[in-house]
Scaffold this motif. Structure first.
Motif, PDB file in Angstrom:
ATOM      1  N   LYS A   2      53.313 -38.759-102.123  1.00  0.00           N
ATOM      2  CA  LYS A   2      53.501 -40.090-102.704  1.00  0.00           C
ATOM      3  C   LYS A   2      54.019 -39.995-104.140  1.00  0.00           C
ATOM      4  N   GLN A   5      59.723 -39.335 -97.150  1.00  0.00           N
ATOM      5  CA  GLN A   5      59.169 -40.484 -96.433  1.00  0.00           C
ATOM      6  C   GLN A   5      58.762 -40.091 -95.012  1.00  0.00           C
ATOM      7  N   ALA A   6      59.572 -39.237 -94.382  1.00  0.00           N
ATOM      8  CA  ALA A   6      59.224 -38.747 -93.042  1.00  0.00           C
ATOM      9  C   ALA A   6      57.942 -37.910 -93.105  1.00  0.00           C
ATOM     10  N   LYS A   7      57.826 -37.094 -94.158  1.00  0.00           N
ATOM     11  CA  LYS A   7      56.614 -36.285 -94.332  1.00  0.00           C
ATOM     12  C   LYS A   7      55.393 -37.181 -94.545  1.00  0.00           C
ATOM     13  N   ARG A   8      55.552 -38.241 -95.321  1.00  0.00           N
ATOM     14  CA  ARG A   8      54.457 -39.187 -95.557  1.00  0.00           C
ATOM     15  C   ARG A   8      54.008 -39.825 -94.237  1.00  0.00           C
ATOM     16  N   ASN A   9      54.964 -40.212 -93.417  1.00  0.00           N
ATOM     17  CA  ASN A   9      54.632 -40.816 -92.119  1.00  0.00           C
ATOM     18  C   ASN A   9      53.943 -39.816 -91.197  1.00  0.00           C
ATOM     19  N   GLU A  10      54.389 -38.579 -91.289  1.00  0.00           N
ATOM     20  CA  GLU A  10      53.790 -37.516 -90.473  1.00  0.00           C
ATOM     21  C   GLU A  10      52.327 -37.320 -90.854  1.00  0.00           C
ATOM     22  N   ALA A  59      50.397 -39.581 -92.322  1.00  0.00           N
ATOM     23  CA  ALA A  59      49.649 -40.782 -91.932  1.00  0.00           C
ATOM     24  C   ALA A  59      49.290 -40.747 -90.455  1.00  0.00           C
ATOM     25  N   ASN A  60      50.215 -40.290 -89.620  1.00  0.00           N
ATOM     26  CA  ASN A  60      49.940 -40.193 -88.179  1.00  0.00           C
ATOM     27  C   ASN A  60      48.883 -39.131 -87.892  1.00  0.00           C
ATOM     28  N   LYS A  91      45.255 -40.129 -88.215  1.00  0.00           N
ATOM     29  CA  LYS A  91      44.688 -41.015 -87.197  1.00  0.00           C
ATOM     30  C   LYS A  91      43.849 -40.240 -86.182  1.00  0.00           C
TER      31      LYS A  91
END
Length: 425
Positions: A78, A48-53, A55-56, A59
């Motif tokens: 995912k 989940q941390a990797k997914r957020n990374e 996504a950021n 940007k």
């Protein structure tokens, strides 16, 4: 159930407890599944941390090739999260299934043994009566005085059912009111509970509705069962709730019918009213703080003693051995009344009381908010005030007279309206 971390950190003690209670459960399996679950939870959190990374990172201003790379990586993460969460859910279900098989820890002072003959006698109240005639058992007394009809009940309902008749009907109601009045004096809130409970509530309280040795009647297609005791309905009353600490302890008593299959229960000591498929019982139930449960367990036992002392029936108290404890019980006291018609005079269990600590509360998710702001599990206790059918056995046999009549215990006379049960002319 026991706390998973407790099982892991006290593995040998838990395994010893399982062996002393002669139960089929694997603490090793629970620890292995707990470790696997912990690893999977950590893996999901990292993913989940990797997914957020990712996504950021997306940007930012990226080239088409960089964006395509992040999209592919995000898709892979995912999919991995999805498969890992599915595996985690499967492991959590397996962990709960295995953990629910493990019994509560037994009190350090509980006698170690495998059968009820290993129970430890700790107290005797009253002196068994000496008869100047050959005492009858309750079956003979009940039939000669036209108080019980087993034959008609077998015809209508099957074996181990019964009709109570004539004075026995008033005697049952008198016993209930007698015990209710004692519990009212001690501050119990009275209930008449449903006779049906959902299977998840039975499982939570520590019964196994579908097991090979199940003692309950399941209602086909209803996901529910007839209750074996009001402990089930009173214990489920606050399931999934957080109780106010300043309201504890809560003292409840529940009147209900009780239904038990009693599969395999045969022999001379199971005959008559002693072991039946349906009976009336008044049950005590307590929700309390952990530091209160030992003292309140003693209180429940003393109330049971008060009830039978008031009836003038000799009884003894036994500390139940590890092999005779039900899975939820940390410690259990049994009251055994003297039954003159039982094999020439023997003790027979009439009530019991158990301290189940937080074992049932964990399964039913009953908590309280402590002063530190954290939610913690309550302790839950239960005890029989009066199981009417067995109380009647003790009354009939102890209060019988040479002429075949039965004297009514003085405490019940004002409640039933007569002092003697005589043969009809």
């Amino acid at each position: 159930m026991l706390d998973y971390r407790f099982i892991k950190e006290n593995l040998e003690a838990v395994k010893k407890n399982i062996a002393q209670r002669h139960m089929d459960a694997s603490a090793d399996a629970v620890v292995a599944l707990y470790d696997k679950r912990t690893a999977l939870v950590t893996a999901v959190q990292k993913l989940q941390a990797k997914r957020n990374e990712i996504a950021n990172a997306m940007k930012a201003k990226l080239s088409d090739e960089e964006r395509r790379k992040f999209i592919e990586e995000g898709k892979t993460v995912k999919d991995t999260i999805s498969s890992t969460e599915a595996e985690l859910e499967k492991i959590e279900q397996e962990l709960e299934t295995e953990a629910r098989k493990i019994p509560n820890m037994a009190h350090p002072d509980a006698p170690v043994g495998s059968v009820d003959s290993d129970n430890l006698q700790v107290k005797v109240c009253g002196t068994p009566r000496t008869f100047d005639f050959e005492p009858k058992d309750h079956v003979q007394l009940g039939q000669e005085l036209d108080l019980i009809d087993f034959d008609k009940a077998t015809k209508v309902s099957g074996s181990k059912f019964y009709y109570l008749k004539n004075e026995a009907v008033f005697l049952e109601q008198a016993l209930v009111m007698y015990a209710l009045n004692i519990l009212r004096k001690h501050g119990f809130t009275p209930f008449i509970t449903p006779d049906v409970a959902r299977e998840d509530i039975l499982s939570g309280i520590g019964f196994n509705p579908r097991g090979n040795e199940s003692n309950v009647y399941s209602l086909e297609g209803e996901n529910a069962c007839l209750i074996a005791t009001a402990e089930i309905t009173l214990g489920g009353y606050h399931s999934d709730e957080i109780l106010s600490k300043d309201k504890l302890p809560l003292f409840y008593c529940g009147l209900s019918h009780c239904f038990r299959r009693e599969a395999g229960a045969a022999g001379q000591f199971s005959k008559g009213l002693y072991r039946v498929h349906q009976f009336t019982k008044l049950e005590m139930f307590v929700y309390c703080l952990p530091e209160q449960s030992d003292e309140l367990h003693e209180k429940l036992r003393l109330i049971e003693e008060e009830i039978f002392e008031g009836l003038g029936i000799p009884f003894r108290v036994v500390d139940t051995c590890t092999g005779d404890l039900g899975a939820p019980a940390y410690r259990k006291w049994d009251l055994e009344a003297w039954m003159p018609g039982r094999n020439g005079g023997e003790w027979g269990e009439v009530t019991s009381t158990s301290n189940c600590t937080d074992y049932q509360a964990r399964r039913l998710n009953v908590r309280y908010k402590d002063d530190d702001g954290k939610n913690k599990y309550v302790h839950m206790l239960n005890g029989t005030a009066v199981a009417v059918s067995r109380a009647l056995v003790a009354i009939f046999e102890n209060y019988q007279n040479k002429d075949g009549s039965i004297t009514v215990p003085p405490a019940l006379v004002p409640l039933c309206g007569f002092d003697t049960i005589k043969k009809r002319q």
